[in-house]
Design an enzyme around this catalytic site. Structure first.
Site, mmCIF file in Angstrom:
data_model
loop_
_atom_site.group_PDB
_atom_site.id
_atom_site.type_symbol
_atom_site.label_atom_id
_atom_site.label_comp_id
_atom_site.label_asym_id
_atom_site.label_seq_id
_atom_site.Cartn_x
_atom_site.Cartn_y
_atom_site.Cartn_z
ATOM 1 N N HIS A 4 0.840 -1.207 0.000
ATOM 2 C CA HIS A 4 0.000 0.000 0.000
ATOM 3 C C HIS A 4 0.871 1.252 0.000
ATOM 4 C CE1 HIS A 4 -2.960 -2.718 2.310
ATOM 5 N NE2 HIS A 4 -3.486 -2.539 1.112
ATOM 6 N N LYS A 60 -16.203 -7.384 6.318
ATOM 7 C CA LYS A 60 -14.933 -8.112 6.332
ATOM 8 C C LYS A 60 -14.465 -8.452 7.755
ATOM 9 C CE LYS A 60 -12.648 -6.781 2.029
ATOM 10 N NZ LYS A 60 -11.416 -6.173 1.474
ATOM 11 N N ARG A 116 -2.596 -6.427 -8.080
ATOM 12 C CA ARG A 116 -1.397 -7.244 -7.859
ATOM 13 C C ARG A 116 -1.247 -8.321 -8.917
ATOM 14 N NH1 ARG A 116 -3.629 -7.269 -2.458
ATOM 15 N NH2 ARG A 116 -4.654 -9.106 -3.242
ATOM 16 N N SER A 166 -2.908 -7.837 2.606
ATOM 17 C CA SER A 166 -3.211 -7.714 4.033
ATOM 18 C C SER A 166 -3.635 -9.050 4.627
ATOM 19 C CB SER A 166 -4.317 -6.672 4.257
ATOM 20 O OG SER A 166 -3.852 -5.387 3.928
#
Length: 172
Positions: A26, A50, A99, A137
């Site tokens: 990030h 989440k 990504r 993450s």
């Protein structure tokens, strides 16, 4: 073609996410995007869906620490639709990271929905620098939860927060 960008400023970007936790990936993306914009709002989502492992205030504080060297970044939490946040800061760009090809389908759907909800904002995709292309993450959380070393993936303050959060699991 009409001008959809009448009320939005293309020099202002929003980089949204849960940042649970903020990673070097990030930080790298934000540092590389910073010269392109006058201001970048790192929008830390509450995201009850989440069920983040770190509380919103802690994620905001850690993002501020990790991004302290980037002068035109402001970290804010939000618990509304992204469209509302983007409009509230008059942003013309939504930053997203890609990504891998596996990210594309979800990100494409998200960008299409955001285009519908906030036509004045364009989505800009950036890819990570090579050393960060595999960091997520969720992977960092899993490694930390199992007692692994995450120092190569996160700011030292984030590593300490994860150790505090998961330390009790390793001591059993």
């Amino acid at each position: 073609m009409g001008n959809n960008h009448v009320n939005a400023d293309s020099r202002i970007a929003v980089y949204p996410g849960t940042f649970d936790p903020v990673t070097h990936g990030h930080s790298d993306l934000i540092a590389r995007a910073a010269p392109l914009f006058d201001r970048i709002y790192v929008a830390v989502a509450e995201s009850t869906v989440k069920a983040p492992c770190l509380e919103l205030d802690q994620r905001i504080d850690l993002a501020r620490i990790a991004l302290a060297d980037v002068h035109n970044v402001e970290v804010r939490g939000f618990d509304t639709l992204l469209a509302e946040f983007v409009s509230s800061v008059n942003a013309g760009v939504i930053l997203r990271g890609l990504r891998a090809v596996s990210d594309f389908e979800y990100e494409f759907q998200l960008a299409s929905m955001n285009r519908h909800l906030i036509p004045q904002a364009e989505t800009l995709f950036l890819t990570p620098s090579e050393p960060y292309s595999f960091i997520s993450s969720s992977l960092v959380r899993e490694v930390a939860r199992l007692g692994g070393d995450v120092s190569g993936f996160v700011h030292p303050a984030v590593q300490q927060a994860l150790q505090r959060r998961f330390g009790k699991l390793r001591n059993n």
